[in-house]
Write a protein that holds these residues in place. Structure first.
Motif, mmCIF file in Angstrom:
data_model
loop_
_atom_site.group_PDB
_atom_site.id
_atom_site.type_symbol
_atom_site.label_atom_id
_atom_site.label_comp_id
_atom_site.label_asym_id
_atom_site.label_seq_id
_atom_site.Cartn_x
_atom_site.Cartn_y
_atom_site.Cartn_z
ATOM 1 N N THR A 128 10.751 -34.494 30.331
ATOM 2 C CA THR A 128 10.539 -33.052 30.371
ATOM 3 C C THR A 128 11.157 -32.411 29.140
ATOM 4 O O THR A 128 10.550 -31.549 28.511
ATOM 5 N N GLY A 129 12.377 -32.857 28.814
ATOM 6 C CA GLY A 129 13.047 -32.299 27.647
ATOM 7 C C GLY A 129 12.233 -32.544 26.383
ATOM 8 O O GLY A 129 12.097 -31.660 25.534
ATOM 9 N N ALA A 130 11.668 -33.752 26.254
ATOM 10 C CA ALA A 130 10.894 -34.073 25.061
ATOM 11 C C ALA A 130 9.698 -33.145 24.921
ATOM 12 O O ALA A 130 9.463 -32.565 23.858
ATOM 13 N N ILE A 131 8.964 -32.980 26.018
ATOM 14 C CA ILE A 131 7.766 -32.144 25.939
ATOM 15 C C ILE A 131 8.157 -30.679 25.764
ATOM 16 O O ILE A 131 7.515 -29.910 25.034
ATOM 17 N N PHE A 132 9.248 -30.290 26.417
ATOM 18 C CA PHE A 132 9.736 -28.916 26.289
ATOM 19 C C PHE A 132 10.098 -28.628 24.834
ATOM 20 O O PHE A 132 9.702 -27.600 24.260
ATOM 21 N N HIS A 133 10.826 -29.537 24.227
ATOM 22 C CA HIS A 133 11.218 -29.321 22.843
ATOM 23 C C HIS A 133 10.005 -29.386 21.922
ATOM 24 O O HIS A 133 9.922 -28.652 20.948
ATOM 25 N N LEU A 134 9.074 -30.248 22.265
ATOM 26 C CA LEU A 134 7.826 -30.326 21.504
ATOM 27 C C LEU A 134 7.152 -28.954 21.472
ATOM 28 O O LEU A 134 6.706 -28.477 20.425
ATOM 29 N N MET A 135 7.144 -28.300 22.626
ATOM 30 C CA MET A 135 6.481 -26.999 22.719
ATOM 31 C C MET A 135 7.247 -25.924 21.947
ATOM 32 O O MET A 135 6.689 -25.237 21.096
#
Lengths: 691, 619
Positions: A336-343
């Motif tokens: 979740t953190g990875a995709i959140f930071h990606l966004m």
């Protein structure tokens, strides 16, 4: 609505393709003003359909909507369809790609206005979006791979857009070939997975990775397959050791840097690993490797960014560094953190790149920040949006970057793979169906092995990087927008704010950088408000995709009630960020001499950093010159050994012929001699047999 | 005209129908004949007439495509032929038949030939000014030869056509080529001839064997396939066939004639040479060498794969350092065809389909590359990379088309090169054919009813299935090394493209280069469109090949196991062999028994003999 035949997905992908074809084939003949309109309209339509699909996904309550366009390659038991899928993960990606993509198209209309190849530019951009959509909407790994290579090709074309400059053409080529090196590993990883699962389909692979019996078989190849695929990702997402192409890729037009080399393409590696999270979490070893590589990249790139003076180079290294964060997140199992930071990164980094483009545009092509300064007076909108994004990337509280970065750092500090917990025997059932006893108790856990240590190292490096990031971003910001203008008068007289088509995307993106993270508050804060759904909206939205990983494989080593530790971690990282900002303020605004003195004092360090640790030169020497040398040797070998070996066989035949030719001289006496000799030989032969 | 056709049809096809294959094959020959009556000086007429003839041939070949039924029921044997014409005895006493037929394997190669020929002819309009008449006649003869070789299923007929294509190509290189043309032509001729002669000897051997076993003289493919050969015979004969085809492909280390021939050949010659002629080698393997000598192929497989893999990497490295565009493309051909051979020898559905697809894709894309080189050469009269630079500025349309063809050749997904290479690599990675899972044993073997002691490579050795894990890993290594070629392909092609097309316009000579004219656009566009179409809708092609390939694969499998049964040792013989050399058996088991459990979910393609042992165990 049929969730298995949701053809809107096809439309999302098809429209940019059509836009690209129209611009590419007829662009040179159509009126000049049409190109940006066609390009942007295609993106607007695509964005609209993306919104519609996400809405449909939300209302249908289905896990995913799929659409099979047609059968692509069928051979034996292998069947590959051109098939698309939107689930909660690709929903976020598709909105980022088409949404941010649309804004950047809009911006390009202003930025590329005077370029004669505008139609070509928009054609390439549309093709890029098409390939990117294939990558994220693909239902199987091969469709993703088509997109994966497609974005690489478009990136190649766009970096080398001004191909008459040999340096730019070279940068494009480098990007493509370095990515190919990654793809080599990627393909081998694909084969391994296919070998074991017999399918390329994401849904089937995820299913196999989450049921006990098939996970057991998959477990055997998981480490090798994940690391191979990760090497592919290091190419596309610019991680150590294959990151060298990204800084060079800044040779492309700035909107390209914003779209491809910040917001979308370079994040595809993160997306892919998140998509395969079921397989990734099967192998703690691979996770440790990913976390370490990510952390080293984050730190390493940040140090280089500290001293660069080209505005786009700073942003490029910053991108490499931030991508490192995303890989830390993947590695520590905080998908979740990875995709959140990606966004959030897509928002603020796109805004930063577009802002830098606006500055470069206004400076008449100048990219050196040593020649800028005081631009805030001339370009108020660019300045404000740039400032907001700088704060966001530095992790200033309540801005987008704060939430996502803290989620990652917290994950690195607290997460542990279940197999690394002391007292848990590695059993497949603990990865798929059952929670191990020590974890169930909810108490703090002790860990074993090197993987948890790797996670802690990732946390430490991530924390240091947060400080460095704040410092170099504000160094960039202060040197560009504060103080006095350091360029020549000629340039100064032309300074101007960019047109509306360029500032509007800046404003929208800055707005997103402000509020884009409000769907993922730290848990200790949301606890105060009794966990309303929206405060953890991001996590809830993605939960179905990462279900198995989160439920059975990744555990919190501080136990289930870790609010205190989380508070401390967040506080520390905010303090580090603020320290970085203040340091930049003192060194570049209050007393610019400090920076100068530090630079003199640590001359060697500074030079090493300026030279980017000479990694490029090293690679050039080892791989480029190396393979050319091998090629030359092989060529010499080919000409002199292989060819001559065959010629030799020929010559033997020829010389035998020559000997035989001498026999047939036409001389009758000689023939008579031969006959007599033959008769004598025959007689001897017969005689010897008889005796 | 129509009367004669229907007469012909009645002879060839007693059951009625149009003799499409005969028409397609001999139409270019008739055309060449017609050209001889046109006065020599009217070169315009020659060109146009040749073009029209090749276009009509292409149109006729669509008749084959439309009448080909991919869903037709399969018959026994290695191949199910359709549109069968004949067999009409031609030389009755020798058993030579006129027999043409087509299946999924040759179908697309026929279409490829008729597709490329008009393009090649169109490309000569401005390139060849002298002896146009002869050139056109040669090209048409060449086309007839290639088509004939593809559709004949009488081995002697095949051999005749095989030689028929050799001579026009020899003349095209030797008369119309560059400075060093004679040397190149002679080298081309000698290489190919040596291979062909060996093949002829092998064909004759099998032919006499047919007579010994059936009492009939026959060159028909089905008769030659049904002949029983001992393992030793198979090895020698297969070697002869494979050598002939390996030279033609060309497989490392028999490739040195190719760069020379390509550099010296005129553009059209190169297009046909790379596009179709080389495929005769790979086609011959699938059609003749593999099914005739399955056991020998199984034994040769690891070696062939090794050569293919070496060729892929080696030729790519050599291509990288070339300073001549055409030579670079020539070496890239060697590299690409390495993928093709690797795919074919992997004996998996994916590998076979991939190998077949590479033949088509490489024909189109590399044909296109040679056309592009030709276009550059016509403008600057040099092929040296250093003589160019920044050409994209002066020739934008050409730059775009060249780029697409380059990307197709690099193997960018969505274009045709990828599909074949991907299939070939997947197939290789899963292959179980590239491994000697049978040891060399000194044992008693039944050879043609005679019991003989000797070293034999047999598939009969009772090894259990665990050992096949080694085979799978070997295949994966083969695939890995081959995949390296994909990186290098991007390297040498894009590097060449950058040096030729990108960068500043340094030389004055390049500043005013004319962009493509109408004729050039007309012949490059089909290539570009085909590159895209084949990349986007490969199933259109694969679907029509698949039944034939599956049948072929099934045949290979059954054939291998049949012959295993034939030379199977009895229990007593085995014990005797063990007693004779216990050490060998022991070490083999110990060394080759890794503690790896194979859990491959899909066993397809060529499955090793373990099955046989299992059946034995089941009893």
């Amino acid at each position: 609505m049929n969730i298995n035949d949701f053809n809107t997905l096809g439309l999302i992908v098809l429209i940019p393709l059509i836009g690209g074809i129209i611009n590419g084939v007829f662009g040179s003949k159509l009126p000049k003003s049409w190109a940006p309109k066609i390009g942007s309209a295609a993106l607007a339509l695509s964005f609209f359909f993306a919104l519609q699909s996400v809405h449909a996904l939300y209302t249908s309550k289905a896990e995913r909507l799929t659409y099979v366009a047609y059968k692509w390659i069928y051979a034996g038991s292998m069947g590959i369809d051109i098939a698309f899928m939107i689930d909660h993960l690709s929903a976020i990606m598709v909105l980022i790609v088409t949404g941010v993509g649309f804004l950047i198209h809009l911006y390009s209309a202003g930025y590329m206005h005077d370029d004669p190849g505008e139609w070509k530019f928009f054609s390439y951009l549309n093709f890029f979006i098409f390939a990117m959509l294939l990558l994220i909407l693909g239902k199987n790994m091969i469709v993703t791979f088509i997109g994966w290579e497609g974005v690489g090709a478009c990136s190649y074309l766009l970096i080398g857009f001004w191909f008459t400059d040999d340096e730019k053409a070279k940068a494009g080529q480098k990007a493509f070939i370095v990515n190919r090196v990654g793809d080599f590993a990627f393909i081998l990883g694909l084969f391994l997975l296919f070998w074991e699962t017999g399918t390329f389909d994401y849904v089937e692979i995820a299913h196999m990775a989450s049921s006990t019996t098939s996970a057991l078989a998959l477990h055997g190849v998981a480490t090798a397959a994940v690391i191979l695929i990760f090497i592919g990702c290091t190419g596309k997402s610019a991680q150590i050791p294959l990151y060298t192409w990204l800084p060079d890729a800044m040779a492309g037009p700035t909107p390209v840097s914003a779209l491809i080399h910040a917001a979308t393409m370079v994040t595809s590696g993160v997306y892919l690993l998140a998509r395969l999270n079921g397989v990734v979490t099967l192998s703690p070893v691979a996770m440790g490797v990913i976390a370490l590589v990510g952390a080293c990249t984050a730190f390493f790139a940040a140090t280089i960014a500290l001293v660069q003076t080209d505005i786009k180079k700073v942003l490029a290294y910053s991108t490499v560094s931030q991508l490192g964060y995303m890989f830390i997140a993947i590695g520590v199992g905080s998908f979740t953190g990875a995709i959140f930071h990606l966004m959030t990164h897509a928002f603020f980094k796109a805004c930063l790149f577009l802002g830098s483009g606006s500055v470069i545009h206004s400076m008449g092509g100048e990219q050196e920040i040593t020649k800028m300064g005081g631009l805030r007076k001339f370009m108020p909108i660019t300045h404000i949006t740039f400032a907001i994004s700088c704060l966001a990337i530095s992790g200033f509280p309540l801005l987008a970057g704060f939430f996502s970065k803290d989620l990652i750092l917290w994950g690195a500090l607290s997460n542990t793979h279940v197999f690394a917990v002391e007292g848990v025997t590695p059993k497949m059932i603990f990865l798929t169906e059952m929670v191990a006893a020590p974890v169930q108790s909810g108490a703090a856990l002790t860990t074993q092995g090197w993987v948890p240590i790797a996670f802690i190292i990732a946390f430490a490096l991530g924390l240091i990087t947060a400080g460095l990031t704040a410092f170099y971003m504000f160094r960039l910001y202060f040197m560009t927008f504060w103080g006095e203008f350091r360029g020549d008068e000629e340039t100064k007289s032309h300074l101007h704010e960019s047109p509306i088509s360029m500032t509007l995307p800046l404003v929208v993106l800055a707005g997103l950088a402000l509020i884009g993270g409000w769907g993922g508050w730290p848990h200790f804060i949301s606890h105060w408000f009794h966990d309303p759904h929206w405060m953890l909206g991001f996590e809830h939205w993605l939960a179905p995709v990462f279900e198995t990983s989160d439920k059975f494989r990744i555990v919190n080593r501080f136990g289930s009630h870790a609010a205190t530790q989380e508070t401390i971690a967040t506080g520390v990282s905010v303090l580090v960020g603020l320290a970085g900002i203040s340091a930049a303020y003192f060194a570049y605004v209050v007393n610019p001499n400090i920076a100068r003195r530090v630079k003199q004092r640590f001359g060697t360090v500074h030079r090493t950093l300026m030279a980017k640790y000479k990694v490029d030169e090293f690679y050039d020497f080892l791989f480029v010159s190396g393979s050319i040398l091998v090629g030359k040797i092989a060529y010499v070998f080919d000409q002199f050994v292989v060819d001559n070996a065959v010629n030799f066989v020929g010559r033997v035949g020829e010389s035998i012929g020559r000997v035989l030719r001498n026999l047939q001289s036409g001389n009758v006496q000689r023939y008579a001699t031969y006959i007599i000799l033959a008769v004598v030989l025959c007689l001897i032969a017969i005689g010897s047999v008889n005796v | 005209m129509f009367n004669s056709i229907s007469l012909l049809a009645a002879t060839l096809m007693p059951s009625g129908g149009v003799p499409w294959l005969t028409m397609v094959t001999f139409f270019p020959l008739l055309g060449a004949l017609a050209l001889t009556f046109v006065p020599k000086l009217q070169s315009g007429v020659h060109r146009n007439l040749a073009l029209v003839i090749s276009l009509i041939t292409a149109a006729l070949s669509l008749g084959i495509l439309l009448n080909f039924d991919a869903t037709a029921p399969l018959t026994e044997g290695a191949f199910t032929f359709q549109l069968q014409e004949g067999p009409v005895p031609w030389v009755k006493s020798l058993g030579i038949h006129y027999s043409l037929a087509i299946d999924g394997i040759s179908l697309w190669l026929v279409i490829l030939t008729t597709f490329l020929m008009p393009i090649a002819i169109l490309s000569t309009y401005s390139a060849v000014k002298k002896n146009v008449k002869e050139y056109m006649i040669l090209l048409l003869l060449l086309e007839a030869g290639m088509l004939g070789a593809l559709v004949s299923n009488d081995v002697f007929l095949f051999y005749i056509f095989w030689e028929v294509m050799l001579i026009p190509m020899y003349l095209i290189i030797g008369v119309f080529g560059g400075e060093d043309r004679v040397k190149a032509a002679v080298k081309f001729f000698i290489y190919t001839m040596v291979g062909s002669l060996l093949m002829l000897i092998a064909i004759l051997y099998v032919y006499f064997k047919v007579h010994t076993q059936t009492g009939v003289y026959s060159f028909l493919l089905q008769d030659m396939l049904s002949v029983q050969l001992s393992p030793t015979e198979q090895l020698w004969l297969c070697g002869a066939f494979l050598l002939a085809f390996a030279i033609k492909v060309p497989l490392f280390p028999f490739h040195t004639w190719l760069p020379l021939a390509h550099v010296q050949a005129p553009t059209a010659g190169s297009v046909i040479l790379a596009g179709v002629l080389l495929k005769m080698g790979t086609y011959g393997m699938v059609r003749f060498a593999f099914p005739m000598f399955p056991n020998a192929v199984k034994i040769f497989a690891p070696f062939i794969a090794t050569l293919a893999v070496i060729g892929i990497v080696y030729a790519a490295l050599v291509a990288m350092v070339q300073d001549d565009v055409k030579k670079l493309v020539a070496y890239s051909s060697v590299s690409h065809l390495g993928f093709c051979v690797l795919g074919l020898i992997a004996m998996t559905p994916q590998g076979l389909a991939g190998g077949m697809y590479i033949m088509l894709a490489h024909g189109v894309a590399t044909g296109g590359l040679f056309l592009c080189v030709g276009i550059l050469y016509e403008r600057r009269h040099t092929k040296k990379i250093a003589a160019f630079g920044g050409v994209a500025k002066s020739m934008p349309v050409f730059a775009a088309m060249f780029m697409i063809i380059i990307f197709a050749s690099v193997g960018l997904p969505g274009l045709n090169g990828f599909v074949g290479e991907f299939l070939a690599l997947v197939g290789t990675a899963k292959s179980q054919f590239l491994w000697h899972d049978a040891p060399i044993v000194f044992s008693l073997v039944d050879v043609d009813g005679v019991q003989a002691w000797g070293f034999h490579m047999t598939d009969t050795f009772p090894l259990d299935t665990k050992i096949q894990a080694g085979g799978e890993f070997t295949a994966y290594i083969f695939a890995s090394i081959a995949t390296l070629g994909v990186i290098f392909a991007a390297g040498y092609l894009l590097w060449m493209y950058r040096r030729v097309m990108f960068g500043p316009l340094k030389l004055d000579a390049n500043k005013n280069l004319k962009d493509l004219n109408g004729r050039e656009i007309v012949y490059l566009t089909p290539i570009v469109l085909m590159c895209i179409f084949m990349g986007v809708f490969p199933q259109f092609f694969l679907g029509r090949m698949e039944p034939s390939l599956n049948q072929f694969l099934g045949y290979m499998q059954s054939k291998t196991q049949n012959s295993i049964a034939k030379i199977q040792l009895t229990e007593e013989e085995l014990t005797a062999a063990k007693d004779a050399n216990p050490e060998h058996f022991k070490t083999y088991r110990e060394v080759r028994m890794p503690n790896v459990v194979v859990a491959s979910p899909v066993k397809e393609g060529w499955v090793p003999k373990g099955k046989l042992v299992d059946q034995k165990g089941d009893k």
